[in-house]
Design a protein around this motif. Structure first.
Motif, PDB file in Angstrom:
ATOM      1  N   LYS A  67      17.277  36.853  46.469  1.00 43.33           N
ATOM      2  CA  LYS A  67      16.085  37.013  47.193  1.00 43.33           C
ATOM      3  C   LYS A  67      15.850  38.770  47.156  1.00 43.33           C
ATOM      4  CE  LYS A  67      16.288  33.262  50.251  1.00 43.33           C
ATOM      5  NZ  LYS A  67      16.522  32.905  51.704  1.00 43.33           N
ATOM      6  N   ALA A 122       8.190  39.722  50.530  1.00 41.62           N
ATOM      7  CA  ALA A 122       9.123  38.610  50.033  1.00 41.62           C
ATOM      8  C   ALA A 122       8.857  38.203  48.657  1.00 41.62           C
ATOM      9  CB  ALA A 122       9.410  37.624  50.803  1.00 41.62           C
ATOM     10  N   ALA A 125       8.546  34.138  46.868  1.00 39.09           N
ATOM     11  CA  ALA A 125       8.435  33.317  48.110  1.00 39.09           C
ATOM     12  C   ALA A 125       7.327  32.468  48.406  1.00 39.09           C
ATOM     13  CB  ALA A 125       8.865  34.342  49.248  1.00 39.09           C
ATOM     14  N   GLU A 129       7.942  30.046  53.921  1.00 34.45           N
ATOM     15  CA  GLU A 129       9.340  30.177  53.850  1.00 34.45           C
ATOM     16  C   GLU A 129       9.653  31.341  54.777  1.00 34.45           C
ATOM     17  OE1 GLU A 129      11.564  29.777  49.854  1.00 34.45           O
ATOM     18  OE2 GLU A 129       9.825  30.502  49.354  1.00 34.45           O
ATOM     19  N   LEU A 130       8.559  32.050  55.348  1.00 32.87           N
ATOM     20  CA  LEU A 130       8.897  33.326  55.973  1.00 32.87           C
ATOM     21  C   LEU A 130       8.511  32.640  57.605  1.00 32.87           C
ATOM     22  CD1 LEU A 130       8.840  34.506  53.512  1.00 32.87           C
ATOM     23  CD2 LEU A 130       7.098  36.122  54.376  1.00 32.87           C
ATOM     24  N   TRP A 147      13.189  34.760  56.223  1.00 32.07           N
ATOM     25  CA  TRP A 147      13.185  34.183  55.003  1.00 32.07           C
ATOM     26  C   TRP A 147      14.239  33.386  54.723  1.00 32.07           C
ATOM     27  CZ3 TRP A 147      12.724  37.601  49.857  1.00 32.07           C
ATOM     28  CH2 TRP A 147      12.408  36.845  48.610  1.00 32.07           C
TER      29      TRP A 147
END
Length: 148
Positions: A67, A122, A125, A129-130, A147
């Protein structure tokens, strides 16, 4: 789950507050933005990992899980060609979360007519997802978002 930490002290204002449509519309990726405390300071690594890209005004750190997090110091600061920024690490370095990466002065950026607001994104992403995206005052190393 990756916990992304605040790379500087200031106020978490969200990407919609960034005066650049590429960031505010989430085209770079989801995340948030910090309106930094004015005065000389250091921007630190928001996660542990390897510095994959390092420019005076922006850096990307990729964790061992793959990531990547982008920290962009101010808006239109690429035009400064490095003036007002001091690199404290090198591209390819492994860093721990909270390790200083760039020294800079948000008040000098603002005095030059640019926004000192710092997107923290991010990369690759999806917004869903956050979680736990911070709002309001943040200090260096505070949890900015999760995340995963």
């Amino acid at each position: 789950m990756t916990t992304v930490l605040a790379p500087m002290e200031g106020t978490a204002v969200g990407l919609a507050a960034v005066p650049d449509p590429v960031f505010s519309a989430g085209m770079v990726g989801p995340g948030t933005a910090i309106d930094p405390l004015r005065g000389p300071g250091k921007a630190v690594a928001p996660i542990a990992g390897k510095i994959m890209k390092l420019h005076p005004h922006a850096y990307v750190i990729v964790g061992d899980d793959g990531k990547g997090v982008l920290v962009h110091l101010g808006i239109d600061t690429v035009q400064l060609k490095g003036a007002g920024f001091q690199l404290l690490a090198a591209e390819g370095d492994r860093v721990s979360a909270g390790q200083p990466v760039v020294a800079w002065d948000p008040s000098a950026i603002e005095a030059g007519g640019r926004s000192p607001v710092c997107p923290v994104v991010a990369l690759d992403a999806l917004s869903e997802e956050l979680t736990g995206v911070a709002e309001g005052a943040v200090h260096v190393g505070d949890e900015l978002f999760r995340w995963g």
